[in-house]
Enzyme design. Sequence first.
Site, PDB file in Angstrom:
ATOM      1  N   LYS A 149      26.111  24.025  43.542  1.00 22.19           N
ATOM      2  CA  LYS A 149      26.117  24.593  42.188  1.00 22.19           C
ATOM      3  C   LYS A 149      25.047  25.680  42.095  1.00 22.19           C
ATOM      4  O   LYS A 149      24.089  25.599  41.319  1.00 22.19           O
ATOM      5  CB  LYS A 149      25.885  23.498  41.150  1.00 22.19           C
ATOM      6  CG  LYS A 149      26.997  22.463  41.099  1.00 22.19           C
ATOM      7  CD  LYS A 149      26.690  21.366  40.096  1.00 22.19           C
ATOM      8  CE  LYS A 149      27.786  20.318  40.064  1.00 22.19           C
ATOM      9  NZ  LYS A 149      27.471  19.211  39.120  1.00 22.19           N
ATOM     10  N   THR A 150      25.220  26.702  42.900  1.00 20.81           N
ATOM     11  CA  THR A 150      24.262  27.794  42.986  1.00 20.81           C
ATOM     12  C   THR A 150      24.789  29.027  42.265  1.00 20.81           C
ATOM     13  O   THR A 150      25.945  29.074  41.856  1.00 20.81           O
ATOM     14  CB  THR A 150      23.978  28.133  44.460  1.00 20.81           C
ATOM     15  OG1 THR A 150      25.228  28.298  45.143  1.00 20.81           O
ATOM     16  CG2 THR A 150      23.195  27.016  45.139  1.00 20.81           C
TER      17      THR A 150
END
Length: 308
Positions: A149-150
Amino acid sequence: MTSIPIAQGDPAHLLPPSWKTQVTAWLAEDTPSFDYGGYVVGEGERTATLWGKSDGIIAGRPFFDEVFTQCGCTVEWFAQDGDAIATSSHDGGKMKVATVRGPVRGILLGERVALNTLARCSGIATRSHELVVKLRDAGYRGILAGTRKTTPGFRLVEKYGMLVGGADAHRHDLSSMVMLKDNHVWSRGSITDAVRAAKAVAGFSVKVEVEVQSEAEADEAIAAGADVVMLDNFTGDGVKVAASSLKTRWQGKHHFLLEVSGGLRADNVEPYVCNDVDIISTSSIHQGVPHIDFSLKIEHEQRIDNLS
């Protein structure tokens, strides 16, 4: 906060050949046409000091350096990635971290891009380090990992910060490991069929991980040949019971790793600490993380006007 050890070798050597083009794109975004401020200051040689103004762990030196290299400047560092900034131990509540030298226009061209990158990367390293320390203090011997979840376009910097902070970067992309989540399983029809299909194309070198919602689903995933089983959104007590049961039941039959994930943060992770769990993964070490405060100040002589 103390300095953290970095494994032998320079973490900058992890970076792929293509990473410098990302820096070029950042600079192009920040100055898409005329550099009006650069016209004002010109290209006289100047020196600027990088100050650390809040406590934390330094991370992101390669990106900072490359910004200024592309702007025709050089950087001299007084701290390494992984070193601690302790503002209270320095005069004025700030720590001298580096010196940038070059054309004043180049210094100001790179200033904001370099500071933003360093501040965010250092914030991720700091949060990662804090959570690793918390888990070790609670007796956990396993791995703390980030997630995918970057931020699009900024993943390399964020994963770099996790590593400098002492966390595992987990998979970097969809090609790094097969992770079969609920949507994959529902679309395929069953955990067993999904794992078999993944194994058929991933080969021996790519691990297959399966997200499960119950101990029964974990058994199915392990029996199908999953390398990693993620217990997702279990309670702390539920994790401890399931992890112990699975490790006991499958001992000597099939090797697998157990991962726990699902909304874990520094303020709620302790009930999940259990050494039957191999990996605790969380996005809290890189999403919504406070930045470390840095500033870059050009050295100057005070101007005195002679009155007559």
